[in-house]
Every structure is written in structure tokens, then in C-alpha cells.
Design a protein around this motif. Structure first.
Motif, PDB file in Angstrom:
ATOM      1  N   THR A 151     106.327  66.744 -25.761  1.00 55.20           N
ATOM      2  CA  THR A 151     107.366  66.699 -24.793  1.00 55.20           C
ATOM      3  C   THR A 151     108.667  66.366 -25.324  1.00 55.20           C
ATOM      4  O   THR A 151     109.537  66.696 -24.683  1.00 55.20           O
ATOM      5  N   TYR A 152     108.721  65.629 -26.616  1.00 55.33           N
ATOM      6  CA  TYR A 152     109.913  65.144 -27.191  1.00 55.33           C
ATOM      7  C   TYR A 152     110.307  65.884 -28.242  1.00 55.33           C
ATOM      8  O   TYR A 152     111.195  65.493 -28.978  1.00 55.33           O
ATOM      9  N   SER A 153     109.506  66.863 -28.767  1.00 56.85           N
ATOM     10  CA  SER A 153     110.017  67.754 -29.938  1.00 56.85           C
ATOM     11  C   SER A 153     110.524  68.647 -29.714  1.00 56.85           C
ATOM     12  O   SER A 153     110.417  69.449 -28.907  1.00 56.85           O
ATOM     13  N   PRO A 154     111.556  68.917 -30.561  1.00 57.20           N
ATOM     14  CA  PRO A 154     112.515  70.347 -30.815  1.00 57.20           C
ATOM     15  C   PRO A 154     111.388  71.515 -30.984  1.00 57.20           C
ATOM     16  O   PRO A 154     111.909  72.480 -30.587  1.00 57.20           O
ATOM     17  N   TRP A 155     110.373  71.303 -31.723  1.00 55.81           N
ATOM     18  CA  TRP A 155     109.438  72.356 -32.123  1.00 55.81           C
ATOM     19  C   TRP A 155     108.375  72.514 -31.190  1.00 55.81           C
ATOM     20  O   TRP A 155     107.590  73.461 -31.402  1.00 55.81           O
ATOM     21  N   SER A 206     107.905  57.890 -38.007  1.00 51.18           N
ATOM     22  CA  SER A 206     107.941  58.254 -36.531  1.00 51.18           C
ATOM     23  C   SER A 206     109.284  58.698 -36.001  1.00 51.18           C
ATOM     24  O   SER A 206     109.210  59.125 -34.579  1.00 51.18           O
ATOM     25  N   LYS A 207     110.330  58.368 -36.675  1.00 46.64           N
ATOM     26  CA  LYS A 207     111.590  58.727 -36.021  1.00 46.64           C
ATOM     27  C   LYS A 207     112.052  60.150 -36.663  1.00 46.64           C
ATOM     28  O   LYS A 207     113.261  60.657 -36.320  1.00 46.64           O
ATOM     29  N   SER A 208     111.311  60.905 -37.330  1.00 51.10           N
ATOM     30  CA  SER A 208     111.317  62.106 -37.980  1.00 51.10           C
ATOM     31  C   SER A 208     111.191  63.337 -37.194  1.00 51.10           C
ATOM     32  O   SER A 208     109.999  63.541 -36.648  1.00 51.10           O
ATOM     33  N   ILE A 209     111.993  64.328 -37.155  1.00 49.17           N
ATOM     34  CA  ILE A 209     111.678  65.652 -36.452  1.00 49.17           C
ATOM     35  C   ILE A 209     110.836  66.527 -37.423  1.00 49.17           C
ATOM     36  O   ILE A 209     110.232  67.379 -36.928  1.00 49.17           O
ATOM     37  N   TRP A 210     110.634  65.815 -38.590  1.00 47.75           N
ATOM     38  CA  TRP A 210     109.922  66.737 -39.820  1.00 47.75           C
ATOM     39  C   TRP A 210     108.546  65.968 -39.664  1.00 47.75           C
ATOM     40  O   TRP A 210     107.566  66.542 -40.406  1.00 47.75           O
ATOM     41  N   ASN A 211     108.284  65.086 -38.926  1.00 47.10           N
ATOM     42  CA  ASN A 211     106.739  64.513 -38.956  1.00 47.10           C
ATOM     43  C   ASN A 211     105.946  65.414 -37.910  1.00 47.10           C
ATOM     44  O   ASN A 211     106.092  65.237 -36.745  1.00 47.10           O
ATOM     45  N   GLY A 212     105.227  66.268 -38.452  1.00 49.73           N
ATOM     46  CA  GLY A 212     104.357  67.230 -37.573  1.00 49.73           C
ATOM     47  C   GLY A 212     103.378  66.667 -36.707  1.00 49.73           C
ATOM     48  O   GLY A 212     102.676  67.071 -35.545  1.00 49.73           O
ATOM     49  N   TYR A 271     108.443  63.091 -32.131  1.00 51.06           N
ATOM     50  CA  TYR A 271     109.602  63.771 -32.405  1.00 51.06           C
ATOM     51  C   TYR A 271     109.566  65.391 -33.299  1.00 51.06           C
ATOM     52  O   TYR A 271     110.448  65.729 -33.520  1.00 51.06           O
ATOM     53  N   GLY A 272     108.221  65.345 -33.850  1.00 48.49           N
ATOM     54  CA  GLY A 272     108.065  66.389 -34.731  1.00 48.49           C
ATOM     55  C   GLY A 272     106.869  67.471 -34.309  1.00 48.49           C
ATOM     56  O   GLY A 272     106.688  68.439 -35.309  1.00 48.49           O
ATOM     57  N   SER A 273     106.181  66.789 -33.638  1.00 55.11           N
ATOM     58  CA  SER A 273     104.805  67.691 -33.119  1.00 55.11           C
ATOM     59  C   SER A 273     105.264  68.917 -32.218  1.00 55.11           C
ATOM     60  O   SER A 273     106.012  69.000 -31.453  1.00 55.11           O
ATOM     61  N   SER A 274     104.299  70.132 -32.595  1.00 51.26           N
ATOM     62  CA  SER A 274     104.833  71.318 -31.796  1.00 51.26           C
ATOM     63  C   SER A 274     104.188  71.132 -30.204  1.00 51.26           C
ATOM     64  O   SER A 274     104.281  71.923 -29.533  1.00 51.26           O
ATOM     65  N   LEU A 309     118.125  70.733 -28.653  1.00 53.19           N
ATOM     66  CA  LEU A 309     117.593  71.147 -29.883  1.00 53.19           C
ATOM     67  C   LEU A 309     116.310  71.504 -29.489  1.00 53.19           C
ATOM     68  O   LEU A 309     115.320  70.412 -29.377  1.00 53.19           O
ATOM     69  N   THR A 310     115.905  72.650 -29.096  1.00 50.73           N
ATOM     70  CA  THR A 310     114.611  73.031 -28.692  1.00 50.73           C
ATOM     71  C   THR A 310     114.169  74.702 -28.810  1.00 50.73           C
ATOM     72  O   THR A 310     115.167  75.469 -28.829  1.00 50.73           O
ATOM     73  N   LEU A 311     112.898  74.616 -29.154  1.00 45.23           N
ATOM     74  CA  LEU A 311     112.385  76.015 -29.032  1.00 45.23           C
ATOM     75  C   LEU A 311     112.111  76.502 -27.554  1.00 45.23           C
ATOM     76  O   LEU A 311     111.848  77.838 -27.213  1.00 45.23           O
ATOM     77  N   ASN A 312     112.127  75.386 -26.647  1.00 45.10           N
ATOM     78  CA  ASN A 312     111.626  75.642 -25.462  1.00 45.10           C
ATOM     79  C   ASN A 312     112.748  76.768 -24.827  1.00 45.10           C
ATOM     80  O   ASN A 312     113.954  76.287 -24.464  1.00 45.10           O
TER      81      ASN A 312
END
Length: 140
Positions: free
Chosen positions: A77-81, A61-67, A71-74, A102-105
Motif C-alpha cells: 500500500t506504500y509502493s508506487p508500483w 528497505s528504503k528503496s523503491i527498487w526493492n521488489g 516501498y517497492g513491492s507491487s 508517484l503511483t500506478l494507482n
């Protein structure tokens, strides 16, 4: 010199410059949730590159890689992706100096201009599928 070699060299050079600075991610609306170190090696328990740690594990749940995680969902609102994230993670060094979000926004002010952040954003889907390969490409 081919463009790929120039790109690889620039990544290597920038990573060498930032080796002295340990860069960390913090997320959440108050930026108080630690999300890992973005330039620590794969054996560091806090590294986003360590698939066995909390911050590199695809299911954590703390990983930016967890889609599927906050923190990893596209879509989060908290995800860089997320293209629309209001609260993407911040990048801070060990002294608390701010290196941007770190954001795509594209509308988020103070998006990180670090080359490493830009590579992460541009290649996040590919990186998630091959953490160790990308780590080697970027840092070795």
C-alpha cells in the motif's frame, strides 16, 4: 522526426527544466519516510539512481527498487508500483512544494503529472534492471 527521438528530446527538455529543482520522495502513511531524490545524479548518496546508496539499492528497505520491500513491492500500500496503493510516495521539491503522488494507482487523486514520474511508472520494471542505463537515457 521519429517518435522515439521526440520522446527522448522531451525527456531531456523536462529534465533540464527540473535540474534547478531537486525532487524528493517521501513515503509511509504520514509521508515521513524519506525515499530519496528522483533527479539527483548517480553519485549522490540520496539518489534513487545510486545502486550503492540506501535509496537506489535493490535490497534496501528504503528503496523503491526493492521488489520485496514496503516501498517497492507491487502489492504494498506504500509502493508506487502497486495499482491499489493507498499511501504511495509523494514528490516534493527542496522547498516542500507538492508535485503529486508517484503511483500506478489510476484512482489515486493528485497523481503526479510530471513527465519524469510518468516515465518512472511506465518503465519501473525495466529501470530497476538497468539504473545507470536509464539514468543516462533520462539525464545525459
Amino acid at each position: 522526426m521519429p517518435l522515439k527521438k521526440i520522446f527522448t528530446f522531451l525527456i531531456f527538455l523536462l529534465c533540464c527544466i527540473f535540474q534547478a529543482q531537486t525532487l524528493h520522495l517521501y513515503g509511509g502513511s504520514n509521508e515521513d519516510q524519506y525515499l530519496g531524490c528522483i533527479n539527483c545524479d548517480t553519485f549522490d548518496k540520496n539518489s534513487i539512481w545510486n545502486p550503492y546508496g540506501d535509496y537506489g539499492n535493490l535490497l534496501s528497505s528504503k528503496s523503491i527498487w526493492n521488489g520485496s520491500g514496503n516501498y517497492g513491492s507491487s502489492y504494498s500500500t506504500y509502493s508506487p508500483w502497486s495499482d491499489y496503493a493507498s499511501y504511495p510516495p509523494v514528490i516534493l521539491d527542496q522547498d516542500g512544494n507538492f508535485f503529486g503522488y508517484l503511483t500506478l494507482n489510476p484512482y489515486k487523486s493528485e497523481r503526479s503529472q510530471l513527465q519524469l514520474a510518468q516515465v518512472l511508472c511506465k518503465n519501473h520494471d525495466s529501470i530497476k534492471k538497468d539504473l545507470s542505463g536509464w539514468y543516462d537515457k533520462l539525464f545525459r
